[in-house]
Enzyme design. Sequence first.
Site, PDB file in Angstrom:
ATOM      1  N   ARG A  32     -60.136 -47.820 -29.322  1.00 51.24           N
ATOM      2  CA  ARG A  32     -60.745 -48.134 -27.909  1.00 51.24           C
ATOM      3  C   ARG A  32     -61.151 -49.589 -27.708  1.00 51.24           C
ATOM      4  O   ARG A  32     -60.830 -49.956 -26.500  1.00 51.24           O
ATOM      5  CB  ARG A  32     -61.722 -46.904 -27.547  1.00 51.24           C
ATOM      6  CG  ARG A  32     -61.381 -45.810 -27.322  1.00 51.24           C
ATOM      7  CD  ARG A  32     -62.354 -44.546 -27.726  1.00 51.24           C
ATOM      8  NE  ARG A  32     -63.332 -44.646 -26.537  1.00 51.24           N
ATOM      9  CZ  ARG A  32     -64.580 -44.504 -26.661  1.00 51.24           C
ATOM     10  NH1 ARG A  32     -65.033 -43.955 -27.629  1.00 51.24           N
ATOM     11  NH2 ARG A  32     -65.364 -44.472 -25.401  1.00 51.24           N
ATOM     12  N   ARG A  46     -68.102 -35.868 -27.937  1.00 49.60           N
ATOM     13  CA  ARG A  46     -66.650 -36.477 -27.273  1.00 49.60           C
ATOM     14  C   ARG A  46     -65.784 -36.589 -28.711  1.00 49.60           C
ATOM     15  O   ARG A  46     -66.013 -37.118 -29.639  1.00 49.60           O
ATOM     16  CB  ARG A  46     -66.967 -37.940 -26.582  1.00 49.60           C
ATOM     17  CG  ARG A  46     -67.434 -37.672 -25.346  1.00 49.60           C
ATOM     18  CD  ARG A  46     -67.812 -38.949 -24.548  1.00 49.60           C
ATOM     19  NE  ARG A  46     -66.630 -39.967 -24.743  1.00 49.60           N
ATOM     20  CZ  ARG A  46     -66.591 -40.923 -23.691  1.00 49.60           C
ATOM     21  NH1 ARG A  46     -67.513 -41.211 -22.911  1.00 49.60           N
ATOM     22  NH2 ARG A  46     -65.599 -41.617 -23.891  1.00 49.60           N
ATOM     23  N   ARG A 100     -58.831 -50.351 -15.200  1.00 51.83           N
ATOM     24  CA  ARG A 100     -58.914 -50.882 -16.815  1.00 51.83           C
ATOM     25  C   ARG A 100     -57.673 -51.579 -17.054  1.00 51.83           C
ATOM     26  O   ARG A 100     -57.726 -52.241 -18.317  1.00 51.83           O
ATOM     27  CB  ARG A 100     -58.716 -49.453 -17.481  1.00 51.83           C
ATOM     28  CG  ARG A 100     -60.301 -49.117 -18.207  1.00 51.83           C
ATOM     29  CD  ARG A 100     -59.816 -47.911 -18.888  1.00 51.83           C
ATOM     30  NE  ARG A 100     -61.126 -47.562 -20.059  1.00 51.83           N
ATOM     31  CZ  ARG A 100     -61.997 -46.882 -19.782  1.00 51.83           C
ATOM     32  NH1 ARG A 100     -62.298 -46.210 -18.416  1.00 51.83           N
ATOM     33  NH2 ARG A 100     -62.611 -46.520 -20.783  1.00 51.83           N
ATOM     34  N   LYS A 133     -72.139 -48.398 -19.174  1.00 58.65           N
ATOM     35  CA  LYS A 133     -71.585 -48.200 -17.698  1.00 58.65           C
ATOM     36  C   LYS A 133     -71.921 -46.789 -16.923  1.00 58.65           C
ATOM     37  O   LYS A 133     -72.385 -46.864 -15.750  1.00 58.65           O
ATOM     38  CB  LYS A 133     -69.799 -48.057 -17.494  1.00 58.65           C
ATOM     39  CG  LYS A 133     -69.097 -49.512 -18.078  1.00 58.65           C
ATOM     40  CD  LYS A 133     -67.756 -49.547 -17.872  1.00 58.65           C
ATOM     41  CE  LYS A 133     -66.804 -48.462 -18.606  1.00 58.65           C
ATOM     42  NZ  LYS A 133     -67.135 -48.480 -19.913  1.00 58.65           N
ATOM     43  N   ARG A 156     -73.852 -42.379 -30.310  1.00 59.89           N
ATOM     44  CA  ARG A 156     -73.535 -41.635 -29.121  1.00 59.89           C
ATOM     45  C   ARG A 156     -72.714 -40.683 -30.074  1.00 59.89           C
ATOM     46  O   ARG A 156     -72.699 -39.132 -29.356  1.00 59.89           O
ATOM     47  CB  ARG A 156     -72.778 -42.161 -28.192  1.00 59.89           C
ATOM     48  CG  ARG A 156     -72.372 -41.420 -27.095  1.00 59.89           C
ATOM     49  CD  ARG A 156     -72.048 -42.216 -25.988  1.00 59.89           C
ATOM     50  NE  ARG A 156     -70.683 -42.350 -25.847  1.00 59.89           N
ATOM     51  CZ  ARG A 156     -69.970 -43.136 -25.095  1.00 59.89           C
ATOM     52  NH1 ARG A 156     -70.617 -43.643 -24.021  1.00 59.89           N
ATOM     53  NH2 ARG A 156     -68.440 -43.289 -25.145  1.00 59.89           N
TER      54      ARG A 156
END
Length: 194
Positions: free
Chosen positions: A146, A135, A90, A14, A129
């Site tokens: 998630r 993060r 969401r 995204k 990532r």
Amino acid sequence: MYNLVVFGAPGSGKGTQSARLIDEYGLYHISTGELLRDHIARGTELGKIADSYISKGNLIPDQLMIDILDDTLANNPQTANGVIFDGFPRTIQQAEALNEMLGKRGSKVHAVVGLEVPEEELIDRLIKRGADSGRSDDNPETIKSRLDVYHNQTAPLRDFYTREGKYYGVKGSGNIDDIFAEIKDKLRPTRPNE
Ligand code: AMP
């Protein structure tokens, strides 16, 4: 004026595709994840609350998220020319609130582009990532929550926007330029003056 929702699971690309779409269409970018991470980095009250949800891989409560988004629209007049919503909505409740927020401003969601990526590839991308994103939510345990949250709470939006005739699914794996080209092709009929 053109409002576009960029939709997909965590790790579906995204952020990457939103960055290109902003350059291409000149729209205002709202990434709710980035907005919340900015509050966390600045140590604001909202950041502290957000962190307690984000670090566990949970969504922050709908009403809080909706209020933040309403404020962002109200405080940034450029949003009236069109917005790329990245990571919002969401949940169904957020999608209904977005329709209402845009409706009271005389506007609407014009299109939703859904980046469709197989589950194993999502996990692989998120773990990679995590190695350099810094993060707190890119670790194997949180990634699993998630993805569960995505399937339970966010994926139903696909049907929601399909019923509204606004959902455009795109295969989100492969070459980034090819994915972007397909997105532009699919969205062309939904763009004003194109
Ligand atoms: P993202 O950068 O879009 O992957 O978002 C990172 C995290 O921020 C999510 O896992 C949620 O905890 C939180 N978050 C971002 N957008 C929303 C939203 N629209 N509703 C609730 N929580 C959100």
